[in-house]
Design an enzyme around this catalytic site. Structure first.
Site, short mmCIF file in Angstrom:
data_model
loop_
_atom_site.label_atom_id
_atom_site.label_comp_id
_atom_site.label_asym_id
_atom_site.label_seq_id
_atom_site.Cartn_x
_atom_site.Cartn_y
_atom_site.Cartn_z
N ARG A 92 0.59 -1.17 -0.21
CA ARG A 92 0.29 0.17 -0.19
C ARG A 92 1.03 1.27 0.18
O ARG A 92 0.91 2.51 -0.72
CB ARG A 92 -0.58 0.16 1.36
CG ARG A 92 -1.45 0.87 1.75
CD ARG A 92 -2.83 0.75 0.92
NE ARG A 92 -3.78 2.27 0.91
CZ ARG A 92 -4.85 3.14 -0.07
NH1 ARG A 92 -5.08 2.11 -1.18
NH2 ARG A 92 -5.59 4.33 0.45
N CYS A 116 -3.21 -4.78 1.91
CA CYS A 116 -3.77 -6.45 2.19
C CYS A 116 -5.78 -5.09 2.10
O CYS A 116 -5.24 -4.10 1.53
CB CYS A 116 -4.32 -5.91 3.50
SG CYS A 116 -2.66 -7.04 4.30
N PRO A 122 -9.48 4.10 -0.87
CA PRO A 122 -9.33 4.74 -2.25
C PRO A 122 -8.31 6.33 -1.83
O PRO A 122 -7.19 5.81 -1.00
CB PRO A 122 -11.01 5.99 -2.27
CG PRO A 122 -11.24 5.08 -0.87
CD PRO A 122 -10.62 4.03 -0.75
N ILE A 123 -7.65 6.59 -2.70
CA ILE A 123 -6.43 7.51 -2.98
C ILE A 123 -6.82 8.88 -3.56
O ILE A 123 -6.09 10.06 -3.66
CB ILE A 123 -4.88 6.92 -3.66
CG1 ILE A 123 -5.20 6.67 -4.89
CG2 ILE A 123 -4.52 5.76 -2.26
CD1 ILE A 123 -4.21 6.75 -5.05
N ASP A 124 -8.24 9.46 -2.84
CA ASP A 124 -8.33 10.71 -3.30
C ASP A 124 -8.12 11.79 -3.35
O ASP A 124 -7.85 13.04 -3.38
CB ASP A 124 -9.79 10.61 -3.77
CG ASP A 124 -10.83 10.42 -2.26
OD1 ASP A 124 -10.19 9.21 -1.43
OD2 ASP A 124 -11.28 10.88 -2.45
N ASP A 304 -5.86 -1.39 13.92
CA ASP A 304 -5.06 -2.22 13.08
C ASP A 304 -5.37 -3.54 14.04
O ASP A 304 -4.71 -4.73 14.35
CB ASP A 304 -3.49 -1.79 13.10
CG ASP A 304 -3.62 -1.51 11.58
OD1 ASP A 304 -4.58 -1.65 10.67
OD2 ASP A 304 -3.06 -0.81 11.31
#
Ligand code: UD1
Length: 415
Positions: A92, A116, A122-124, A304
């Site tokens: 990632r 994962c 998203p990476i907007d 996590d």
């Protein structure tokens, strides 16, 4: 593919030390290419995510050496701005090469990042923010082609305090012209750690760790030798391993303030937890009690640790509600834990966990890093034999996991 064979029912006890934080080391490897001088990241964990991230910068032309556990990167001679698709798809944080490469070469070519599968990622926010700094980002299929004549400081208001987007902007803005302000920035300890490392390289960053971060661009950064903070998620995993097996451990190299949301839950669960300097002592309770978890951006309970907390809830008396507000669908572990006798009902982004007397061994599959760790913990607590398949996911984030668990008395082997 490798698997773990676990014979459960052994109480874990003994001493262990946490490694440096994976989520601090990975962005630091990206930060290492911001300078032509040598960067040493001390005490890096021997995990596949670190190796993949190191391979990404090596493929760009940097020299990368592991000297015992120190990672030495010299990117004096970068020969490419194109991130290797095969390594990038594995991890990632390859997306952080956008900010790092834009800062260093004003150009970057990357594929959409892998990592994962824990629901939509998203990476907007990354793309919009780097655009505000002056980058031109062209999305073609799953490729991002980026360039900038120059990067200039900007005021950015994040719709969500994304960890990765905060890091990407810090990397790009460190050498931009003028001052960048991030409002609603992520406050995770690993953000503050990355900022501290960048400052040790000559960057001017203030406010990291709070929701407003100010970055005054400088012309050039220099080399550094930096030791990252301890891994709060690895530490939490071992604490819960002791708690679910009815054990007792002494965990070194921890920062209490970074792990306090988990300590609170362990106390609610009736564990006895004491902290002295950078050591946590945990003695589990026979009468484990249900507890509720609501995950959120730091300082809330970390997503996590959600799968791992679910295992503790599964073997505690009463009904626990585990709610994930960061990754709404991060519940693959629930189906696998059910094979071991856990009673979990999923309802939207919540798992309703009815504690059972005990789990029983079964053959289960790791679907992602923390799901895998949770299944190992369940296997350690269960009666009989558990086989955890697809442990490559676990090896992304836990160094010598089975070896460390064996040192605490666990019966676990890798096959
Ligand atoms: C980092 C951690 C990961 C942790 C997560 C949340 C690293 C290497 N990884 O991941 O272990 O689980 O923080 O604490 O540090 N989002 C958007 N648009 C974006 C970016 C994010 O909508 O552009 C959303 C995500 O879908 C998610 C939430 O924001 O729902 C959190 O994501 P983010 O904080 O960016 O997580 P990562 O940096 O990917």
């Amino acid at each position: 593919m490798d698997k773990y064979l676990i014979r459960g029912g052994k109480k874990l006890s003994g001493k262990i030390c946490a490694e440096s934080a994976k989520n601090a080391v990975l962005p630091m490897i990206a930060a290492a290419i911001l300078t032509e001088e040598e960067v040493v990241i001390k005490n890096c964990p021997d995990i596949s995510d670190v190796k993949n991230m190191a391979a990404i910068v090596a493929a760009l032309g940097a020299s990368v050496d592991f000297c015992e556990s120190d990672l030495i990167i010299n990117s004096g001679k970068l020969s490419s701005y194109s991130v290797s698709e095969s390594f990038g798809k594995e991890i990632r944080t390859s997306v952080l090469m956008l900010g790092a490469l834009l800062s260093r070469t004003k150009k970057a070519l990357i594929s959409y990042p892998g990592g994962c599968d824990i629901g939509l990622r998203p990476i907007d926010i990354h793309i919009a923010s780097l655009g505000m700094l002056g980058a031109n980002i062209d999305e073609r299929g799953d490729k991002l082609i980026c360039s900038a004549k120059k990067l200039s400081g900007a005021k950015l208001v994040f719709p969500f305090p994304s960890v990765g987007a905060t890091e990407n902007v810090m990397l790009a803005a460190s050498t931009a012209e003028g001052t960048t302000c991030i409002y609603n920035a992520a406050k995770e300890p690993e953000i503050k750690d990355l900022a501290d490392m960048l400052v040790s390289m000559g960057a001017k960053i203030s406010g990291a760790g709070s929701s407003v971060i100010e970055i005054e661009g400088v012309k050039k950064l220099h080399g550094t030798v930096y030791r990252p903070i301890p891994d709060r998620i690895e530490a939490g995993t071992f604490l819960v391993a002791a708690a679910v097996t009815g054990g007792e451990i002494e965990l070194g190299n921890v920062k209490e303030e970074n792990i306090s949301p988990l300590i609170g839950k362990l106390c609610d669960n009736s564990c006895k937890v004491t902290v002295k300097n950078d050591i946590i002592y945990l003695r589990s309770s026979r009468a484990r009690k249900a507890f509720d978890v609501i995950t959120g951006p730091y300082p809330a309970f970390p997503t996590d640790m959600q799968a791992i907390a679910t295992v503790l809830a599964a073997v505690s008396e009463g009904v626990s509600v585990i709610e994930d507000n960061v990754f709404a669908n991060r519940f693959c572990h629930a189906h696998e834990l059910a094979k071991m006798g856990a009673e979990i009902t999923l309802c939207g982004n919540k798992a309703i966990v009815r504690g059972v007397q005990g789990l029983c061994g079964a053959e289960v599959y790791a679907h992602d890093l923390r799901c895998g760790a949770a299944l190992v913990l369940a296997g350690l607590a269960a009666k009989g034999k558990t086989i955890v398949h697809d442990i490559k996911y676990i090896e992304r984030g836990y160094a010598r996991f089975e070896e460390k668990l064996r040192s605490l008395g666990a019966d676990i082997v890798k096959k």
